[in-house]
Write a protein that holds these residues in place. Sequence first.
Motif, PDB file in Angstrom:
ATOM      1  N   ARG A 159       0.843  -1.326   0.078  1.00  0.00           N
ATOM      2  CA  ARG A 159      -0.077   0.091  -0.102  1.00  0.00           C
ATOM      3  C   ARG A 159       0.859   1.320  -0.074  1.00  0.00           C
ATOM      4  N   LEU A 160       1.941   1.169   0.741  1.00  0.00           N
ATOM      5  CA  LEU A 160       2.990   2.516   0.764  1.00  0.00           C
ATOM      6  C   LEU A 160       3.831   2.572  -0.500  1.00  0.00           C
ATOM      7  N   ALA A 211       0.767  13.103   2.280  1.00  0.00           N
ATOM      8  CA  ALA A 211      -0.485  13.931   2.074  1.00  0.00           C
ATOM      9  C   ALA A 211      -0.022  15.546   2.468  1.00  0.00           C
ATOM     10  N   ASP A 212       0.800  15.744   3.042  1.00  0.00           N
ATOM     11  CA  ASP A 212       1.562  17.261   3.683  1.00  0.00           C
ATOM     12  C   ASP A 212       2.418  17.869   2.356  1.00  0.00           C
ATOM     13  N   ALA A 249       1.677   5.332  11.580  1.00  0.00           N
ATOM     14  CA  ALA A 249       1.313   5.175  13.034  1.00  0.00           C
ATOM     15  C   ALA A 249       0.926   3.675  13.245  1.00  0.00           C
ATOM     16  N   VAL A 250       1.688   3.115  14.183  1.00  0.00           N
ATOM     17  CA  VAL A 250       0.949   2.024  14.610  1.00  0.00           C
ATOM     18  C   VAL A 250       0.650   2.157  16.050  1.00  0.00           C
ATOM     19  N   ASP A 278       0.325   9.441   7.295  1.00  0.00           N
ATOM     20  CA  ASP A 278      -0.150   9.019   5.812  1.00  0.00           C
ATOM     21  C   ASP A 278      -1.032   7.958   6.115  1.00  0.00           C
ATOM     22  N   LEU A 279      -0.715   7.105   6.980  1.00  0.00           N
ATOM     23  CA  LEU A 279      -1.066   5.694   7.145  1.00  0.00           C
ATOM     24  C   LEU A 279      -1.293   5.469   8.752  1.00  0.00           C
ATOM     25  N   THR A 280      -2.600   4.982   9.074  1.00  0.00           N
ATOM     26  CA  THR A 280      -2.835   4.669  10.624  1.00  0.00           C
ATOM     27  C   THR A 280      -3.319   3.477  10.704  1.00  0.00           C
ATOM     28  N   VAL A 281      -2.547   2.697  11.647  1.00  0.00           N
ATOM     29  CA  VAL A 281      -3.099   1.259  11.931  1.00  0.00           C
ATOM     30  C   VAL A 281      -3.483   1.371  13.540  1.00  0.00           C
TER      31      VAL A 281
END
Length: 211
Positions: free
Chosen positions: A18-19, A25-26, A34-35, A154-157
């Motif tokens: 996915r990454l 985004a910024d 984030a995990v 950009d991705l949060t888990v």
Amino acid sequence: MRYEAITWERLAEALARRLDGAVPADGSSRLKVAVDGPPAAPGGEFAEQLAGALRTRGRSVLVAGTGGFLRPASLRYEYGKQDPDAYYDGWTDTGALWREVFGPLEPGGTGRVLPDLWDPVKDRATRSPYVTLPPGGVLVLHGPFLLGHWFPFDLTVHLRLSAAALARRTEDAWTLPAFARYETEVDPGDAADVVVRADDPRHPAWTGFGS
């Protein structure tokens, strides 16, 4: 919320894929992941597993934990050593995270990040050297309560435990009201891009993307 059984290895590979095509985004040149999850969840272990999957794809990765950015004991324990409200919003030095981790990764930033700042056991600065995350690199930050601070991920888990599992596996029971407050105020299960059920760490299940 529907969950599908998955292994930690397959989950790491899915997130790494996915990454691959993700754009910060910024407008910066480095991704931030984030995990999020309580200490009872395997957040640090999974962050390292995700980093390994990214590195095999040629990405530079920096793994950091909020445990290295705790405030000095005199501030953490201002209201006692077992105050759940202080644990929730007063233990982690979010200002230092913004200054030493997220600031250097902003558009035009140097990428020169401090991986940790404070040793909570010795209660003194770690004196760790700065690490430069090059353009195209990925920051993987793990720890509890990550989704309540407007950090530019950009991705949060979110590693989710049921209330019963959290109570059963949490060594410091006095912290449980802090996690109940997090559920009420932030609703990490809804806020995160990906939710992973980790009641049994041997058999995780996830929601997939876009839940």
